[in-house]
Design an enzyme around this catalytic site. Sequence first.
Site, PDB file in Angstrom:
ATOM      1  N   GLU A 102      24.447 -35.637 -11.344  1.00  0.00           N
ATOM      2  CA  GLU A 102      23.327 -37.135 -10.823  1.00  0.00           C
ATOM      3  C   GLU A 102      22.052 -35.843 -10.495  1.00  0.00           C
ATOM      4  O   GLU A 102      22.081 -36.896 -11.644  1.00  0.00           O
ATOM      5  CB  GLU A 102      23.965 -36.879  -9.244  1.00  0.00           C
ATOM      6  CG  GLU A 102      25.550 -37.446  -9.270  1.00  0.00           C
ATOM      7  CD  GLU A 102      25.957 -39.064  -9.618  1.00  0.00           C
ATOM      8  OE1 GLU A 102      24.392 -39.374 -10.965  1.00  0.00           O
ATOM      9  OE2 GLU A 102      26.336 -39.734 -11.279  1.00  0.00           O
ATOM     10  N   TYR A 113      20.603 -42.584  -3.965  1.00  0.00           N
ATOM     11  CA  TYR A 113      21.548 -43.011  -5.132  1.00  0.00           C
ATOM     12  C   TYR A 113      22.396 -41.756  -5.366  1.00  0.00           C
ATOM     13  O   TYR A 113      23.401 -42.231  -5.420  1.00  0.00           O
ATOM     14  CB  TYR A 113      20.737 -43.054  -6.460  1.00  0.00           C
ATOM     15  CG  TYR A 113      21.684 -43.179  -7.867  1.00  0.00           C
ATOM     16  CD1 TYR A 113      22.166 -44.510  -8.180  1.00  0.00           C
ATOM     17  CD2 TYR A 113      21.305 -42.095  -8.486  1.00  0.00           C
ATOM     18  CE1 TYR A 113      23.733 -43.701  -8.878  1.00  0.00           C
ATOM     19  CE2 TYR A 113      22.413 -41.609  -9.499  1.00  0.00           C
ATOM     20  CZ  TYR A 113      23.190 -42.358  -9.979  1.00  0.00           C
ATOM     21  OH  TYR A 113      23.552 -42.975 -11.016  1.00  0.00           O
ATOM     22  N   ASP A 143      23.083 -48.031  -9.994  1.00  0.00           N
ATOM     23  CA  ASP A 143      21.765 -47.168 -11.215  1.00  0.00           C
ATOM     24  C   ASP A 143      21.685 -47.855 -12.065  1.00  0.00           C
ATOM     25  O   ASP A 143      21.432 -49.606 -12.071  1.00  0.00           O
ATOM     26  CB  ASP A 143      22.036 -46.278 -12.382  1.00  0.00           C
ATOM     27  CG  ASP A 143      22.910 -46.046 -13.508  1.00  0.00           C
ATOM     28  OD1 ASP A 143      24.042 -47.533 -13.649  1.00  0.00           O
ATOM     29  OD2 ASP A 143      23.600 -44.904 -13.840  1.00  0.00           O
TER      30      ASP A 143
END
Length: 350
Positions: free
Chosen positions: A43, A126, A144
């Site tokens: 990520e 996020y 996203d």
Amino acid sequence: MRDLSSELLAWYDVHAREMPWRVPPAERKAGVLPDPYAVWMSEVMLQQTTVAAVRDYHRKFLSFWPTVRDLAAAEDADVMAAWAGLGYYARARNLLKCARAVMADHGGVFPDNVEDLLTLPGVGPYTAAAVAAIAFDRSETVVDGNVERVMARLYDIHAPLPASKAELTVKAKELTPQNRPGDYAQAVMDLGATICTPRSPACGICPWRDPCAARVAGTAAELPKKTPKKKTPTRYGFVYVARRIDGAWLLETRPENGLLGGMLGWPGSDWGDDPKPDPPFEAEWAVLAEEARHTFTHFHLRLRIMTVRADADTQPMRGQFFLPDAFSPAALPTAMRKVFDLAHVTLRDD
């Protein structure tokens, strides 16, 4: 009422992309758990970077540092060199800070919830949601660019980004299931990356084809709408490439703060509208006819390249000379590698 999340999970069970950090859906159902370390690293690497670019870097990092303990103990320079070429170098610095915080504050175990993940360096909303969902199957909403596009089309939302992000997140949250939320998060991102693409979406084979309001309205190709970007400015600078008669190159470690922070690079001037020459030592510097050009997120950069053959006793005011066996151009960030590619031809060994 249709169960859209179940429909998407059924599609994902057949069409899930293979990722180095991903546990395939069949294995996940059989009880195989993702490695939170691998998920977190993916990520961080995927922020503003494509999957295609990240795959090999992820494999390389895990081969060098298989566990968070290994990464936390790594030398900063080694990690920065391994990251070279992936861009957005603050991520590499945060990668180290986060690994060390996991070791120091959490006994080497990644937190399994958003609240605690958010306390880690470099982990924003996020990334925290993605790690909690994918690694720990928490019912968190992961949004996203792919998810924003899917939601805008599914609900035919025409308000432009970034102002519409909150509305799109609400829609995404409504669809996030309690059952298999980690697989669902990956499924909706896969849908955006492979079917509901920015251009020419493959609506005919989309698992959400029928309920998609934008497909029905004929507006899918124009969504999501975005507020027009301002013109990207251009900055200029001088960069100095010196090679000693024994083959050593003059390099410096850039300051921790700012662009390319902590990375190895060529000495140079500030970057701006009207930079002033700032050589690392007095010499008859020659200017290359061709500039090095690179684009960062918020500006274009044009570097005038100055070169010189340095004497054996040259004492620079900043930086240090690295002999050829202690220097690899591959360890340079992309902007600095472009400088090398242009300059080394004039300074190569005869």
